[in-house]
Scaffold this active site. Structure first.
Site, PDB file in Angstrom:
ATOM      1  N   LYS A 263       0.758  -1.186   0.061  1.00 34.98           N
ATOM      2  CA  LYS A 263       0.018   0.099   0.018  1.00 34.98           C
ATOM      3  C   LYS A 263       0.738   1.231  -0.056  1.00 34.98           C
ATOM      4  CE  LYS A 263      -1.958   1.480   3.775  1.00 34.98           C
ATOM      5  NZ  LYS A 263      -2.937   1.645   4.929  1.00 34.98           N
TER       6      LYS A 263
ATOM      7  N   ASP B  47      -6.486   1.554   1.140  1.00 34.78           N
ATOM      8  CA  ASP B  47      -6.442   1.545   2.597  1.00 34.78           C
ATOM      9  C   ASP B  47      -7.794   1.210   3.099  1.00 34.78           C
ATOM     10  OD1 ASP B  47      -7.983   3.571   1.769  1.00 34.78           O
ATOM     11  OD2 ASP B  47      -7.200   5.298   3.032  1.00 34.78           O
TER      12      ASP B  47
END
Length: 216
Positions: free
Chosen positions: A120, A138
């Site tokens: 991420k 997220d």
């Protein structure tokens, strides 16, 4: 959500916010990387408060290494998991100095070898610093992807892969910012504000939240 609906979904988000940006504050690619590492399990607001003074003092990995782990902790002690994050930031800064001439690498496979940098974080840096068409999933994007029907998936990676396949060309670079901001401010976790959502009619979420009762 079909292709036509997805195109309309992003068209509306783009019209409402033509130039979306991360809410993390930074001055260069290195500071962005550090801010994203620090933002894990923390809010952007909290990270910005901690990094304003830090980033006036530290602009490069060499300066971070010179500051040292204890010096860094003093700046970021208000952020969750600050001990582990300080250790990772110093370690990744040492690697950048030693192996990359102090520059932030552009490749995901390389970025994810750095301490504290997962997929991420790498995707955020690639997108925000280098304009790559990546989708950093997220909690906000995971929720929006599933709740709206845009990109349902049981894991962040599954949602990312679905976005990769589904997001149309004109919107790929900024999609991740639009989705984060939409999840943060409109499609909220506990109570989505459907009554003011510009894509509510395209969304498959059935129990649409009514507007709050007006005072008095």
């Amino acid at each position: 959500m079909n292709k036509t609906q997805i195109f309309e979904f992003f068209s509306r988000l783009a019209e409402a916010n033509p130039a979306p940006r991360t809410e993390l504050e930074y001055g260069n690619d290195y500071q962005l990387l550090i801010a994203v590492v620090l933002s894990a399990q923390a809010t952007d607001v909290g990270v910005n408060k901690a990094t304003r003074a830090l980033f006036r003092e530290v602009e490069t990995p060499t300066q971070m290494v010179a500051l040292g782990e204890e010096g860094l902790k003093r700046h970021i002690k208000t952020i969750g998991l600050y001990n582990a994050k300080a250790k990772n930031v110093i370690a990744l800064s040492e690697i950048l100095v030693r192996d990359f001439d102090g520059e932030v690498p552009r490749e995901r496979d390389v970025l994810t070898t750095l301490p504290g940098v997962g997929r991420k974080t790498a995707n955020v840096v690639m997108n925000t610093a280098f304009g790559e068409e990546t989708f950093a999933v997220d909690t906000h994007i995971f929720r929006v992807g599933n709740r709206t029907g845009l990109a349902p998936g049981k894991t962040p990676l599954a949602v990312e892969q679905k976005l990769e396949r589904r997001v149309p060309g004109p919107f790929r670079r900024d999609a991740h910012h639009w989705l984060i901001l939409h999840g943060r401010y409109v499609c909220k976790a506990r109570k989505p504000e459907c009554w003011r959502c510009i894509v509510a009619d395209l969304c498959r979420y059935k129990p649409k939240t009514p507007p709050p009762a007006s005072a008095g």
